[in-house]
Motif scaffolding. Structure first.
Motif, PDB file in Angstrom:
ATOM      1  N   MET A  86       0.849  -1.197   0.000  1.00 20.40           N
ATOM      2  CA  MET A  86       0.000   0.000   0.000  1.00 20.40           C
ATOM      3  C   MET A  86       0.877   1.236   0.000  1.00 20.40           C
ATOM      4  N   SER A 126       0.619   5.474   0.864  1.00 16.76           N
ATOM      5  CA  SER A 126      -0.135   6.587   1.442  1.00 16.76           C
ATOM      6  C   SER A 126       0.630   7.873   1.211  1.00 16.76           C
ATOM      7  N   THR A 154      -4.739   6.966   0.579  1.00 16.10           N
ATOM      8  CA  THR A 154      -4.131   5.645   0.489  1.00 16.10           C
ATOM      9  C   THR A 154      -4.656   4.884  -0.721  1.00 16.10           C
ATOM     10  N   THR A 212      -4.085   0.915  -2.819  1.00 10.66           N
ATOM     11  CA  THR A 212      -3.518  -0.429  -2.809  1.00 10.66           C
ATOM     12  C   THR A 212      -2.725  -0.644  -4.085  1.00 10.66           C
ATOM     13  N   LYS A 238      -2.809  -0.424   5.942  1.00  8.45           N
ATOM     14  CA  LYS A 238      -3.370   0.920   5.814  1.00  8.45           C
ATOM     15  C   LYS A 238      -2.990   1.786   7.021  1.00  8.45           C
ATOM     16  N   SER A 246       0.914   2.627   6.946  1.00 11.83           N
ATOM     17  CA  SER A 246       1.311   3.519   5.856  1.00 11.83           C
ATOM     18  C   SER A 246       0.748   4.922   6.078  1.00 11.83           C
ATOM     19  N   GLN A 247      -0.485   5.027   6.566  1.00 12.65           N
ATOM     20  CA  GLN A 247      -1.063   6.346   6.835  1.00 12.65           C
ATOM     21  C   GLN A 247      -0.369   7.040   7.999  1.00 12.65           C
TER      22      GLN A 247
END
Length: 111
Positions: free
Chosen positions: A44, A46, A55, A57, A69, A72-73
């Motif tokens: 992923m 972001s 974000t 995929t 998620k 990465s965020q």
């Protein structure tokens, strides 16, 4: 890229061992999390510019999409840039393992 732009940590929790490779760039991170063999897995990206991260995929996850998620965020927001995370595991992470991984990776990023 200098050696300070790349780091590798090992996270052991609940009888599982994960190798985490972190590449730092001026505008973000690439993080690879592997269990066992060294493979790319679900991925992923972001972008943490603006009020909330955006974000997407790259490679869909069979399991642990929420973990990907979240991490990465979180890191994209921290650096106010781009964060790409790859995850290859032998089996589903579970809440406790995911929490430990996020804590250890966040600590490594802040050092």
């Amino acid at each position: 890229m200098s050696s300070s732009d790349y780091s590798k940590i090992t996270v052991e929790t609940e009888n599982r061992k994960f190798d985490v490779k972190i590449e730092k760039y001026d505008n973000g991170f690439f993080i690879s999390i592997t269990e066992g063999v060294n493979k790319l897995g679900a991925m992923m990206i972001s972008v943490g510019i603006g009020p909330s991260p955006s974000t997407s995929t790259i490679i869909p996850a069979r399991t642990d999409a929420l973990f990907l998620k979240l991490i990465s965020q979180k890191l994209a927001s921290y650096v106010k840039g781009v964060c790409i995370v790859s995850l290859f595991t032998q089996k589903e992470l579970g809440a406790n393992v995911g929490k430990v991984l996020i804590e250890k990776i966040t600590e490594a990023i802040r050092e």
